[in-house]
Design an enzyme around this catalytic site. Sequence first.
Site: not given
Length: 739
Positions: A491, A534, A555
């Site tokens: 992440d 993205g 999210d």
Amino acid sequence: MMKKNLTFLLLLALCLNAGPQSLSLKKGWKFSIGDNAEWSSPTFDDKAWKNADLTKPWERQGYPNIDGYGWYRTRVVIPSSLKQKAYLKDTLVLYMADIDDNDEVFLNGQLIAKYGGRNGGMQERHYGKRMYKIPANHPAILWDKENVLAVRIFDTSGDGGLYGADFNLHMADIMEYVKYDTDGDFAYGEKNTLGKSIKLVAGNNYKFNGTISYKVTDPETGATIATKTEKASFTKGKPFEWWYTFVAAKKKSYRITYMFTDTKSAQKAISNETTPYILTPVVSNAPKINGADIFGVRPGHPVLYLVPATGRRPLTYKATGLPAGVKLDPSTGIITGSVEKAGNYELTLTVSNKVGKATKKFTLAIGDKIGLTPALGWNSWNAWGLSVDDEKTRVSAREMSQQLAAHGWSYINIDDGWEIDKRLASGKITTNKKFPDMKATTDYVHSLGLKMGIYSSPGPLTCGGYLGSWQHEDDDAQTYADWGIDYLKYDWCSYGEIAPRNPNLAELKKPYSVMGASLNKVNRDILYSFCQYGMGSVWQWGEEIGGNSWRTTGDIVDTWDSMAGIGFNQDKAAPYAGPGHFNDPDMLVVGKVGWGPNLHNSRLTFDEQYTHISLWSLLASPLLIGCDMGRLDRFTLGLLTNDEVIAINQDVLGKGARQHIKNDKYQVWVKELKGGNKAVGLFNMTDQYQTINLSKNDPALQGFTKFKDAWRQQNIVISGNALTAKVAPHGVLLVTVKK
């Protein structure tokens, strides 16, 4: 200024609703990226700021890939008529949806609220809706005058800002202290009866006395199906519980409206929900082998594969064509070992019981590619957030083994919150007290034939403020391998502090390339999932640097706007999906979710949940369950165990569906399947029933003669020249077509 204010007040009168009256705050906002204490001041000149659209995060308003601070400001006259017409006159309520991820709120320069009422700091992740209560006599409120409302936002990662469906000011109403607890599960009785227990809960010491009623209506016809009224009394600490039943004659969703009327105040509290309907057929006692037709492993790396099969237990498993180095346990169906020589090994799997037997052709692909079909599993985040622990993980593994593994589900992924706060002297990372022994937990998961996933960030810290992998990539990759980890979610988070403010393509790729190189050094297959929202059109280059999947969006949350806004905007990424590399529009929001530790039933209607699973399956997205696995209700189990729907997702071609038709009322998405077949989704985008027609001469259907409803697993007979379906609000008809 006075004339302008009087005009504004007149417009407000048109916006005020009965009980409680509210002042809309949807328009008139401006915003700026950055941080400056002067921006809270009512005298600050924000004319140069950008006009804010509260339906969109700031990434979609000219600030892509921006994390960190931003401010929103608006000017509003707060009329004293709000107070005068209210039943309660002591508290003004500010409602905002949503804050992504944390906030401080200033009224006329004074700090009046922060962090969603939670403990912590500004840079912690406190995503969600806000309802702040302000005493009506607070000196910051300027009644009948212009007020400046300023909101300071901190975004940890992904989408950021102030956005959502509703923003308003209103006086606290007596019914704001009434909560409907409808998170219990529906009970299914004989003769199509549905039953449920709901509660009325008081948030203050007022003694509520009155009546509670429900009305069940058919959204297709508007007809009332059932209604009932009873007396109800409750106060703080003493809720009113009501059990009711009614007959749901058809396999469709009905609308239930609850209404409590308080006798003394004459105020009403209204809540709505929809009813579940289960389309997935009951599993047969006869054996059936499910799941993908192929499984990839790198040469010399450990093989762990559980043959997914349903049927009356016990089952006996056999396989012919197994290469040297691997074996199949005939009682568990778990294939283990390793294969040194690359190649596609064609196996015949057989599963038998007292009822019969089933066979299936299956390819064990030993080569460079892994993750040849989208991952099917569970991730802890959407249920437990940072409250995940060893017990919750083991419960999830046990429930997956008992209820879902037979349908192909296999990954148990721990998200953020497992990490210790300081590395060991060796530079290695280890677990905090919530996970006493990660190796033991992984061994338990593997003993069930399942795979284990974990989470980290390329930055110094994760989104939750735990240790990231910055400058310790080799250490962490080896630790994961030593523990037996099979999946890594990586992440972006605090790497935004390492990367330049507006990173170029090479800078976006760099942290994922670095960890990819580290993963390639270990003697273990670790599925590599990029979580970077993205940025830089990652779908165009994710495969190039070793990604098995990559997030294409911010999210998700459990609302129609979020799910549909994400899912129906994946067409541009679809061409880049394929075996071993898939677009990921984020995890599933069905079942009981909440981002920990408190959970609630998904706010998606049951029709919307069918759309969610159908669309994600068509998109060839990883299907990662985000709910409490220990409380899988019957409807959610039906969603997750439909083998014909899962087969669409797991098709060996790995192609993402393309948007075929788009208009204001409906959309049609088409996915190519093996053997020249297709899967077609007809989606109703409105909140009313819609009849959708797709001509047999349409390119999506032309030449096909066999049509099957995937959810019902029933053939469809087309008598005319078109596939015609009456589709529920925000619902779907998912069809497979063959020649």
